[in-house]
Design an enzyme around this catalytic site. Structure first.
Site, PDB file in Angstrom:
ATOM      1  N   GLU A 168       0.786  -1.232   0.000  1.00 26.27           N
ATOM      2  CA  GLU A 168       0.000   0.000   0.000  1.00 26.27           C
ATOM      3  C   GLU A 168       0.824   1.292   0.000  1.00 26.27           C
ATOM      4  O   GLU A 168       0.780   2.070   0.969  1.00 26.27           O
ATOM      5  CB  GLU A 168      -0.958   0.008   1.193  1.00 26.27           C
ATOM      6  CG  GLU A 168      -1.932  -1.154   1.189  1.00 26.27           C
ATOM      7  CD  GLU A 168      -3.040  -1.020   2.230  1.00 26.27           C
ATOM      8  OE1 GLU A 168      -2.967  -0.129   3.085  1.00 26.27           O
ATOM      9  OE2 GLU A 168      -4.003  -1.806   2.165  1.00 26.27           O
ATOM     10  N   GLU A 379      -5.529  -8.629   0.692  1.00 29.71           N
ATOM     11  CA  GLU A 379      -6.193  -8.284   1.962  1.00 29.71           C
ATOM     12  C   GLU A 379      -7.668  -8.015   1.710  1.00 29.71           C
ATOM     13  O   GLU A 379      -8.020  -7.297   0.767  1.00 29.71           O
ATOM     14  CB  GLU A 379      -5.616  -7.004   2.588  1.00 29.71           C
ATOM     15  CG  GLU A 379      -4.288  -7.164   3.262  1.00 29.71           C
ATOM     16  CD  GLU A 379      -3.787  -5.868   3.897  1.00 29.71           C
ATOM     17  OE1 GLU A 379      -4.620  -5.037   4.333  1.00 29.71           O
ATOM     18  OE2 GLU A 379      -2.557  -5.702   3.943  1.00 29.71           O
TER      19      GLU A 379
HETATM   20  C1  GAL Z   1      -4.491  -2.189   5.406  1.00 29.32           C
HETATM   21  C2  GAL Z   1      -3.134  -2.520   5.957  1.00 29.32           C
HETATM   22  C3  GAL Z   1      -3.149  -3.509   7.080  1.00 29.32           C
HETATM   23  C4  GAL Z   1      -4.339  -3.405   7.988  1.00 29.32           C
HETATM   24  C5  GAL Z   1      -5.618  -3.181   7.232  1.00 29.32           C
HETATM   25  C6  GAL Z   1      -6.838  -2.892   8.076  1.00 29.32           C
HETATM   26  O1  GAL Z   1      -4.485  -0.921   4.872  1.00 29.32           O
HETATM   27  O2  GAL Z   1      -2.300  -3.031   4.953  1.00 29.32           O
HETATM   28  O3  GAL Z   1      -1.927  -3.396   7.744  1.00 29.32           O
HETATM   29  O4  GAL Z   1      -4.117  -2.534   8.995  1.00 29.32           O
HETATM   30  O5  GAL Z   1      -5.487  -2.132   6.339  1.00 29.32           O
HETATM   31  O6  GAL Z   1      -6.958  -1.557   8.382  1.00 29.32           O
END
Ligand code: GAL
Length: 472
Positions: A168, A379
């Site tokens: 990110e 994710e």
């Molecule tokens: C993403 C990040 C993670 C986690 C997730 C939930 O942006 O890569 O580390 O925190 O969000 O907020």
């Protein structure tokens, strides 16, 4: 059970974490300090004064956690390597104890038939590189990163066949430096437009590091059969009204939120319309970046997409816009609504709208417009209340619902031909959620942060079944 949502036989059902969020052991066995250690140790930056000092104590408990993964049936695990655990100051001599930790973790994953996906950078920059060189502003950090990556490839590349350079970029170059916690810790006192220019310079350095890292990886013998990609958070953007100026606004916001990050790694160039806007609006000559370097590493082996929510955007009183000048004026004045409440809209505990269709939209669009060889959802998941616990089981039915709907959208994308190879749920464990500390729980497995006990949630049971049946 009759399966209507089926995934391909080789589909990877995974879960994800990151070093800082789960490992703890912040100063153990020679680990150096990271910028996030510094942020946490600065009073008033993190909710409840939480720190990453212990987190899920995964550094000591990784074996137990791998067993949990096995019980869940995961066939892939995405974790990140803490740069300051390997190189305490970011460069120089490697820390053998830090290396050993990842060595064992990787071996145990493989013994349990869990494919390791390693992210090289999930935000825990060695503090020394920040204080001595101003972080990603500096080419020195690019060099140090490529050195670190190269070293790690040599150590683990024989066993790890999936690498993610950065997690990110939009968040760590664009968002974090603008947060109060970051400014307070590092005494940043810059105006918005200055920060915007900084962010572009940082992004270009990050992408230079990304490309040089890919080159270094592909030059190594044991990169044979290995793949390297990046993880980008995407936010599909939708107009609030049908007004043409809202459509035009969507285009601009989409360029800033998505295309700016996607196109350099998928097309080898920065979006030209955005460059013109920056030059016009901020009187800022957009450095053109290392486009030949970026092009030299195309195609990317895979794109990782992190998806949580969408953006809805529109002008206040769009009918007032009659020509280019009134459009520009409203835009500069930010006379804009972002995500106004809407009937029936549901949000997670992060206050992010739950919008599963957005996952399909973004997968389909990325496939159509950029056609990366492979895509992974690196994710997706939600923070829930998780407040109903009976007989040591967390009844997180909202998370089960969320995941079911997002897996359905992922499946829908596969059915129309998107080459989606796997899905990593964020997260395996409840963990340190950055500025929110431990107040937001994303895990499939609950962590009791007083005792470090791991407690199954309904969603974990649900996922185990899904993996077993390759669908639902
Ligand atoms: C993403 C990040 C993670 C986690 C997730 C939930 O942006 O890569 O580390 O925190 O969000 O907020």
């Amino acid at each position: 059970m009759s399966n209507s949502i089926l995934f391909p036989n080789d589909f990877l059902f995974g879960a994800a974490t990151s070093s800082f969020q789960v490992e703890g052991a912040w100063n153990k066995d020679g680990k150096g300090e990271s910028i996030w250690d510094k942020i946490c140790h600065t009073p008033g930056t993190i909710e409840n004064g939480d720190t990453g000092d212990v987190a899920c104590d995964h550094y000591s408990r990784y074996s137990t956690d791998v067993k949990l993964m096995k019980q869940l049936g995961l066939n892939a695990y995405r974790f990140s390597i803490s740069w300051p655990r390997i190189f305490p100051t970011g460069e120089g001599e490697a820390n053998s104890k830090g290396l050993k930790f990842y060595d064992h973790l990787i071996d145990e994953l493989i013994e349990n038939e869990i494919t390791p996906f390693a992210t090289l950078y999930h935000w825990d920059l060695p503090l020394k590189l920040y204080t001595a060189h101003d972080g990603w502003q500096s080419e020195k950090v690019v060099e140090a990163f490529v050195g670190y990556a190269n070293y790690v490839f040599k150590q683990f590349g024989d066993r790890v066949k999936h690498w993610i350079t950065f997690n990110e970029p939009q968040v760590f170059v664009g968002h974090h430096p603008n947060t109060e916690g970051f400014k307070k810790t590092f005494g940043i006192n810059k105006g918005e437009s200055e920060r915007r220019t900084d962010a572009i310079v940082e992004l270009q350095n990050v992408y230079k590091a990304h490309a040089q890292t890919i080159q270094a990886y592909r030059d190594l013998d044991h990169s044979n059969g290995g793949k390297i990609g990046i993880g980008i958070n995407l936010l599909p953007v939708y107009p609030i009204s049908e007004h043409p100026s809202d459509q035009a606004l969507v285009h601009i916001v989409d360029s800033e939120a998505n295309r700016l990050y996607l196109e350099p790694v998928l097309l080898g160039s920065y979006p030209s319309d955005l460059i013109e806007n920056y030059e016009r609006m901020f009187k800022f000559p957009f450095p053109q970046g290392e486009t030949s370097l970026l092009k030299s590493v195309l195609p990317l082996d895979f794109l990782g997409i992190n998806y949580y929510t969408r953006i809805r955007i529109g002008f206040n009183n769009p009918e007032e816009i009659t020509d280019d000048a009134s459009f520009a004026k409203k835009l500069q004045a930010r006379d804009i609504q972002v995500n106004p409440p809407q009937e029936g809209m549901e949000c997670s505990e992060m206050n992010w709208e739950i919008y599963p269709d957005g996952l399909y939209d973004i997968l389909k669009r990325v496939d159509e417009e950029y056609n990366p060889p492979e895509i992974y959802i690196t994710e997706n998941g939600m923070a829930g209340k998780d407040n109903k616990i009976i007989d040591n089981l967390v009844y997180d039915t909202d998370r089960v619902d969320y995941l079911r709907q997002h897996f359905m959208q992922a499946n829908r994308a596969i059915k129309v031909g998107v080459n989606l190879k796997g899905f990593f749920i964020w997260s395996l464990l409840d963990n340190f959620e950055w500025f929110h500390g431990y107040s937001k729980r994303f895990g499939l497995i609950r962590v009791d942060f007083d005792t470090q006990e791991r407690i199954w949630k309904k969603s974990a049971h649900w996922y185990r079944q899904v993996i077993e049946n390759k669908g639902f």
